[in-house]
Design an enzyme around this catalytic site. Structure first.
Site, PDB file in Angstrom:
ATOM      1  N   LYS A   1      17.258  -7.363  19.555  1.00 59.26           N
ATOM      2  CA  LYS A   1      18.649  -7.180  18.638  1.00 59.26           C
ATOM      3  C   LYS A   1      19.314  -5.965  19.231  1.00 59.26           C
ATOM      4  O   LYS A   1      20.335  -6.051  19.399  1.00 59.26           O
ATOM      5  CB  LYS A   1      18.364  -7.096  16.981  1.00 59.26           C
TER       6      LYS A   1
ATOM      7  N   ASP B   1      21.060 -10.310  13.426  1.00 58.47           N
ATOM      8  CA  ASP B   1      20.864  -9.358  12.666  1.00 58.47           C
ATOM      9  C   ASP B   1      20.838 -10.315  11.170  1.00 58.47           C
ATOM     10  O   ASP B   1      20.508 -11.545  11.413  1.00 58.47           O
ATOM     11  CB  ASP B   1      21.681  -8.152  12.487  1.00 58.47           C
TER      12      ASP B   1
END
Length: 312
Positions: A182, A200
């Site tokens: 991420k 996320d």
């Protein structure tokens, strides 16, 4: 999970009951049916989308892909100014800020990093810092001891292995302390222009609500969503979805009644459907409040966030 027909039919039934006509079970059933017909007649778009037909006919893969791409197009119209909500001036600042953003808001990170980067502007500076001094500077972001270890560790790795520069490849970034996929995609997409999907908590939640995936594993979600959208859209798609999750489609109480893409949402009714009540749930620029960045892009329509310790 309520569908639009269920939510709006209930409103019609209550309205009939108030007139005193729904006094028996038969009358109430008739009122319910009438309410449903009135709802469909008043706003055909409310029943034309996949939410209305989900129970009668499962959505095909092709239909889901078309709906998903339409969501992306319409979000682009709602958030033409979508952008990374971390303040940064270079790849190193974005990398550190993204690591600090774990388990806290981008706003709190943006309020914290000015002092950090003023004292430690380069990887070499941060790698040579006194840990206790770094901990004190980043304390407002939470988990400050673990985060200090990560940002000092990645700074040392940048100094020792990459000549003090942030690498522009996924395989190099994920080797740095505290950096996962991420974080790597945030840096690649926004500092190097390399497309990537940032999964996320907001992205995960909305991807599931919109039936793009049934998985709760970030890596699997990333892979599944990547098959729906062209690679050129991945970075901006991430911004738009995250923007929508932060402003309207919240985790605990989505503002369904104020959402501009309800006609495309199979999860309509999971949150507040009353338009006036939903409007009160809107956050940041959508609710007339300051945004998360102290230094937002020029085209951002909201107010900049206040510095740490200042009132908004």
């Amino acid at each position: 999970m309520a569908t639009r027909d269920t939510a709006e039919t209930g409103t019609g039934a209550r309205g009939t009951a108030k007139t005193g006509t729904a006094r028996t079970g038969t009358a109430k059933a008739s009122a319910d049916a009438a309410g449903k017909r009135r709802t469909a007649t008043a706003d055909p778009s409310r029943t034309a989308g996949p939410a209305a037909h989900r129970a009668a006919k499962p959505e095909s893969r092709l239909a889901m892909v078309r709906r998903a791409r339409r969501i992306n197009r319409e979000l682009a119209e709602v958030y033409p100014y979508a952008h990374p909500e971390l303040d940064f001036r270079n790849p190193f600042e974005l990398l550190v800020a993204t690591v600090l953003s774990a388990q806290t808001t981008d706003l709190r990170v943006n309020q914290t990093t000015p002092a950090l980067f003023a004292k430690y502007p380069t990887p070499e500076d941060l790698a040579a810092a006194v840990p206790e001094e770094v901990e004190e500077l980043i304390r407002p972001t939470g988990f400050f001891r673990a985060k200090t270890k990560s940002i000092m560790g990645l700074s040392a790795a940048l100094r020792d292995d990459f000549g003090g520069e942030v690498p522009g490849r996924l395989e190099d970034l994920v080797k740095l302390p505290g950096v996962g996929r991420k974080t790597a995609f945030v840096v690649l997409g926004n500092a190097f222009g390399v497309p990537g999907i940032t999964v996320d908590t907001h992205f995960m939640r909305l991807a599931r609500r919109w039936k793009w995936t049934e998985s709760d594993d970030p890596v699997k979600i990333e892979a599944e969503v990547a098959t729906i959208f062209p690679k050129s859209e991945w970075t901006m798609l991430s911004h738009r979805v995250i923007f929508h999750g932060r402003r309207i489609c919240h985790a605990r109480k989505p503002a369904c009644g104020a959402c501009p893409i309800t006609h495309l949402c199979p999860s309509y009714g999971e949150g507040e459907t009353d338009p006036e009540k939903a409007a009160k749930l809107l956050k940041y620029e959508k609710g007339g409040f300051p945004g998360q960045r102290l230094n937002p892009p020029p085209d951002y329509p909201g107010r900049p966030a206040p510095p740490l310790g200042a009132s908004g």
